[in-house]
Design a protein around this motif. Structure first.
Motif, PDB file in Angstrom:
ATOM      1  N   SER A   1       0.841  -1.195   0.000  1.00  0.00           N
ATOM      2  CA  SER A   1       0.000   0.000   0.000  1.00  0.00           C
ATOM      3  C   SER A   1       0.876   1.244   0.000  1.00  0.00           C
ATOM      4  O   SER A   1       2.030   1.207   0.440  1.00  0.00           O
ATOM      5  CB  SER A   1      -0.896   0.038   1.248  1.00  0.00           C
ATOM      6  OG  SER A   1      -1.796  -1.032   1.243  1.00  0.00           O
ATOM      7  N   GLN A   2       0.307   2.322  -0.473  1.00  0.00           N
ATOM      8  CA  GLN A   2       0.980   3.615  -0.411  1.00  0.00           C
ATOM      9  C   GLN A   2       1.202   3.982   1.049  1.00  0.00           C
ATOM     10  O   GLN A   2       0.336   3.759   1.889  1.00  0.00           O
ATOM     11  CB  GLN A   2       0.104   4.670  -1.104  1.00  0.00           C
ATOM     12  CG  GLN A   2       0.500   6.108  -0.890  1.00  0.00           C
ATOM     13  CD  GLN A   2       1.825   6.467  -1.531  1.00  0.00           C
ATOM     14  OE1 GLN A   2       2.223   5.861  -2.520  1.00  0.00           O
ATOM     15  NE2 GLN A   2       2.524   7.429  -0.965  1.00  0.00           N
ATOM     16  N   ILE A   3       2.352   4.547   1.376  1.00  0.00           N
ATOM     17  CA  ILE A   3       2.603   5.048   2.732  1.00  0.00           C
ATOM     18  C   ILE A   3       1.712   6.263   2.950  1.00  0.00           C
ATOM     19  O   ILE A   3       1.615   7.141   2.094  1.00  0.00           O
ATOM     20  CB  ILE A   3       4.083   5.410   2.918  1.00  0.00           C
ATOM     21  CG1 ILE A   3       4.958   4.166   2.740  1.00  0.00           C
ATOM     22  CG2 ILE A   3       4.317   6.026   4.294  1.00  0.00           C
ATOM     23  CD1 ILE A   3       6.440   4.464   2.695  1.00  0.00           C
ATOM     24  N   THR A   4       1.041   6.304   4.098  1.00  0.00           N
ATOM     25  CA  THR A   4       0.152   7.412   4.421  1.00  0.00           C
ATOM     26  C   THR A   4       0.613   8.092   5.700  1.00  0.00           C
ATOM     27  O   THR A   4       1.417   7.544   6.454  1.00  0.00           O
ATOM     28  CB  THR A   4      -1.296   6.933   4.589  1.00  0.00           C
ATOM     29  OG1 THR A   4      -1.351   5.997   5.670  1.00  0.00           O
ATOM     30  CG2 THR A   4      -1.825   6.286   3.313  1.00  0.00           C
ATOM     31  N   PHE A   5       0.103   9.288   5.922  1.00  0.00           N
ATOM     32  CA  PHE A   5       0.387   9.988   7.174  1.00  0.00           C
ATOM     33  C   PHE A   5      -0.856  10.735   7.619  1.00  0.00           C
ATOM     34  O   PHE A   5      -1.765  10.996   6.829  1.00  0.00           O
ATOM     35  CB  PHE A   5       1.594  10.921   7.026  1.00  0.00           C
ATOM     36  CG  PHE A   5       1.356  12.161   6.217  1.00  0.00           C
ATOM     37  CD1 PHE A   5       1.254  13.397   6.839  1.00  0.00           C
ATOM     38  CD2 PHE A   5       1.259  12.114   4.836  1.00  0.00           C
ATOM     39  CE1 PHE A   5       1.054  14.554   6.092  1.00  0.00           C
ATOM     40  CE2 PHE A   5       1.064  13.257   4.082  1.00  0.00           C
ATOM     41  CZ  PHE A   5       0.958  14.486   4.714  1.00  0.00           C
ATOM     42  N   SER A   6      -0.898  11.036   8.899  1.00  0.00           N
ATOM     43  CA  SER A   6      -2.002  11.810   9.461  1.00  0.00           C
ATOM     44  C   SER A   6      -1.452  12.692  10.568  1.00  0.00           C
ATOM     45  O   SER A   6      -0.369  12.443  11.097  1.00  0.00           O
ATOM     46  CB  SER A   6      -3.102  10.889   9.992  1.00  0.00           C
ATOM     47  OG  SER A   6      -2.597  10.069  11.026  1.00  0.00           O
ATOM     48  N   ALA A   7      -2.196  13.720  10.899  1.00  0.00           N
ATOM     49  CA  ALA A   7      -1.755  14.634  11.948  1.00  0.00           C
ATOM     50  C   ALA A   7      -2.963  15.309  12.583  1.00  0.00           C
ATOM     51  O   ALA A   7      -4.032  15.405  11.976  1.00  0.00           O
ATOM     52  CB  ALA A   7      -0.801  15.685  11.393  1.00  0.00           C
ATOM     53  N   THR A   8      -2.751  15.772  13.813  1.00  0.00           N
ATOM     54  CA  THR A   8      -3.731  16.572  14.523  1.00  0.00           C
ATOM     55  C   THR A   8      -3.074  17.885  14.905  1.00  0.00           C
ATOM     56  O   THR A   8      -1.993  17.899  15.507  1.00  0.00           O
ATOM     57  CB  THR A   8      -4.237  15.855  15.789  1.00  0.00           C
ATOM     58  OG1 THR A   8      -4.868  14.633  15.398  1.00  0.00           O
ATOM     59  CG2 THR A   8      -5.229  16.712  16.555  1.00  0.00           C
ATOM     60  N   LEU A   9      -3.720  18.973  14.532  1.00  0.00           N
ATOM     61  CA  LEU A   9      -3.256  20.314  14.844  1.00  0.00           C
ATOM     62  C   LEU A   9      -4.295  20.944  15.758  1.00  0.00           C
ATOM     63  O   LEU A   9      -5.426  21.196  15.338  1.00  0.00           O
ATOM     64  CB  LEU A   9      -3.112  21.136  13.561  1.00  0.00           C
ATOM     65  CG  LEU A   9      -2.390  20.460  12.390  1.00  0.00           C
ATOM     66  CD1 LEU A   9      -2.480  21.336  11.151  1.00  0.00           C
ATOM     67  CD2 LEU A   9      -0.953  20.166  12.748  1.00  0.00           C
ATOM     68  N   ASP A  10      -3.948  21.172  17.017  1.00  0.00           N
ATOM     69  CA  ASP A  10      -4.892  21.739  17.980  1.00  0.00           C
ATOM     70  C   ASP A  10      -4.824  23.257  17.962  1.00  0.00           C
ATOM     71  O   ASP A  10      -3.735  23.843  17.866  1.00  0.00           O
ATOM     72  CB  ASP A  10      -4.580  21.221  19.388  1.00  0.00           C
ATOM     73  CG  ASP A  10      -4.847  19.731  19.521  1.00  0.00           C
ATOM     74  OD1 ASP A  10      -5.894  19.277  19.039  1.00  0.00           O
ATOM     75  OD2 ASP A  10      -4.008  19.033  20.111  1.00  0.00           O
ATOM     76  N   PHE A  11      -5.998  23.901  18.061  1.00  0.00           N
ATOM     77  CA  PHE A  11      -6.033  25.359  18.081  1.00  0.00           C
ATOM     78  C   PHE A  11      -5.171  25.878  19.224  1.00  0.00           C
ATOM     79  O   PHE A  11      -5.201  25.356  20.336  1.00  0.00           O
ATOM     80  CB  PHE A  11      -7.449  25.874  18.282  1.00  0.00           C
ATOM     81  CG  PHE A  11      -8.370  25.706  17.101  1.00  0.00           C
ATOM     82  CD1 PHE A  11      -8.008  24.985  15.978  1.00  0.00           C
ATOM     83  CD2 PHE A  11      -9.615  26.283  17.117  1.00  0.00           C
ATOM     84  CE1 PHE A  11      -8.866  24.838  14.901  1.00  0.00           C
ATOM     85  CE2 PHE A  11     -10.489  26.147  16.051  1.00  0.00           C
ATOM     86  CZ  PHE A  11     -10.116  25.424  14.941  1.00  0.00           C
ATOM     87  N   ALA A  12      -4.424  26.945  18.953  1.00  0.00           N
ATOM     88  CA  ALA A  12      -3.603  27.607  19.967  1.00  0.00           C
ATOM     89  C   ALA A  12      -4.030  29.065  20.062  1.00  0.00           C
ATOM     90  O   ALA A  12      -3.220  29.968  20.197  1.00  0.00           O
ATOM     91  CB  ALA A  12      -2.118  27.487  19.611  1.00  0.00           C
ATOM     92  N   GLY A  13      -5.307  29.296  19.952  1.00  0.00           N
ATOM     93  CA  GLY A  13      -5.873  30.634  19.988  1.00  0.00           C
ATOM     94  C   GLY A  13      -7.234  30.622  19.322  1.00  0.00           C
ATOM     95  O   GLY A  13      -7.723  29.573  18.886  1.00  0.00           O
ATOM     96  N   ALA A  14      -7.835  31.793  19.220  1.00  0.00           N
ATOM     97  CA  ALA A  14      -9.165  31.912  18.632  1.00  0.00           C
ATOM     98  C   ALA A  14      -9.088  31.942  17.114  1.00  0.00           C
ATOM     99  O   ALA A  14      -8.228  32.628  16.557  1.00  0.00           O
ATOM    100  CB  ALA A  14      -9.840  33.184  19.138  1.00  0.00           C
ATOM    101  N   PRO A  15      -9.962  31.220  16.432  1.00  0.00           N
ATOM    102  CA  PRO A  15      -9.974  31.253  14.972  1.00  0.00           C
ATOM    103  C   PRO A  15     -10.576  32.557  14.454  1.00  0.00           C
ATOM    104  O   PRO A  15     -11.399  33.188  15.111  1.00  0.00           O
ATOM    105  CB  PRO A  15     -10.858  30.063  14.597  1.00  0.00           C
ATOM    106  CG  PRO A  15     -11.758  29.874  15.768  1.00  0.00           C
ATOM    107  CD  PRO A  15     -10.966  30.299  16.973  1.00  0.00           C
ATOM    108  N   VAL A  16     -10.144  32.940  13.265  1.00  0.00           N
ATOM    109  CA  VAL A  16     -10.686  34.096  12.560  1.00  0.00           C
ATOM    110  C   VAL A  16     -11.354  33.578  11.291  1.00  0.00           C
ATOM    111  O   VAL A  16     -10.709  32.898  10.502  1.00  0.00           O
ATOM    112  CB  VAL A  16      -9.573  35.119  12.225  1.00  0.00           C
ATOM    113  CG1 VAL A  16     -10.136  36.262  11.394  1.00  0.00           C
ATOM    114  CG2 VAL A  16      -8.904  35.638  13.484  1.00  0.00           C
ATOM    115  N   PHE A  17     -12.609  33.904  11.112  1.00  0.00           N
ATOM    116  CA  PHE A  17     -13.361  33.475   9.935  1.00  0.00           C
ATOM    117  C   PHE A  17     -13.362  34.618   8.926  1.00  0.00           C
ATOM    118  O   PHE A  17     -13.716  35.740   9.255  1.00  0.00           O
ATOM    119  CB  PHE A  17     -14.805  33.116  10.325  1.00  0.00           C
ATOM    120  CG  PHE A  17     -14.879  31.995  11.334  1.00  0.00           C
ATOM    121  CD1 PHE A  17     -14.980  30.685  10.918  1.00  0.00           C
ATOM    122  CD2 PHE A  17     -14.844  32.269  12.705  1.00  0.00           C
ATOM    123  CE1 PHE A  17     -15.058  29.639  11.856  1.00  0.00           C
ATOM    124  CE2 PHE A  17     -14.915  31.244  13.623  1.00  0.00           C
ATOM    125  CZ  PHE A  17     -15.016  29.933  13.203  1.00  0.00           C
TER     126      PHE A  17
END
Length: 142
Positions: A121-137
């Motif tokens: 199978s193709q090598i895959t990767f995943s990640a989690t990026l946690d908010f470090a402040g308030a988001p701006v929309f």
């Protein structure tokens, strides 16, 4: 007016590393999560029901998976480069690639990177990026 829909490949994830914008390449899917831990009140005055107060503790994260790219074009970023940044806080943009489409800008901390190598199978990767402040929309400008 007709409904308008958009395919997921029209959204990107861009991180700013050392003042350089880098797309996460070979991303196959991503999810942005917004959460709120509510404040619950329960006492003799509320009877058998809980009362929730407005507010609470807001948080969020961006989760994604992708196919491992051995030689991503600079300044793009892939699995091992992302793992080297574990624990760092970086500016991120998640959202539309066309001007006028909605985006979310938020500082994120890289807290999890996984690389999976399965036989045949193709090598895959995943990640989690946690908010470090308030988001701006906002909307994409370029």
């Amino acid at each position: 007016m007709a409904d308008s829909f958009l395919q997921g490949n029209k959204f990107y994830l861009k991180l700013t590393i050392d003042a350089v914008d880098a797309l996460v390449v070979c991303k196959t899917d991503s999810t942005i999560n917004f959460t709120n831990t509510s404040i619950e009140v329960r006492n003799q005055c509320t009877g058998d029901y809980s009362v929730r107060l407005a507010g609470g503790q807001k948080a969020g994260s961006i989760d994604f998976t992708g196919d491992y790219n051995l030689t991503p074009t600079s300044p793009n970023i892939s699995a091992f480069s992302l793992a080297e940044l574990l624990g760092n806080i970086l500016p991120a943009i998640w959202g539309g690639i066309v001007p006028g489409q909605e985006i979310v800008e938020v500082d994120v901390q890289i807290n999890n990177v996984s690389i999976t190598a399965s036989d045949q199978s193709q090598i895959t990767f995943s990640a989690t990026l946690d908010f470090a402040g308030a988001p701006v929309f906002s909307v994409a400008t370029s």
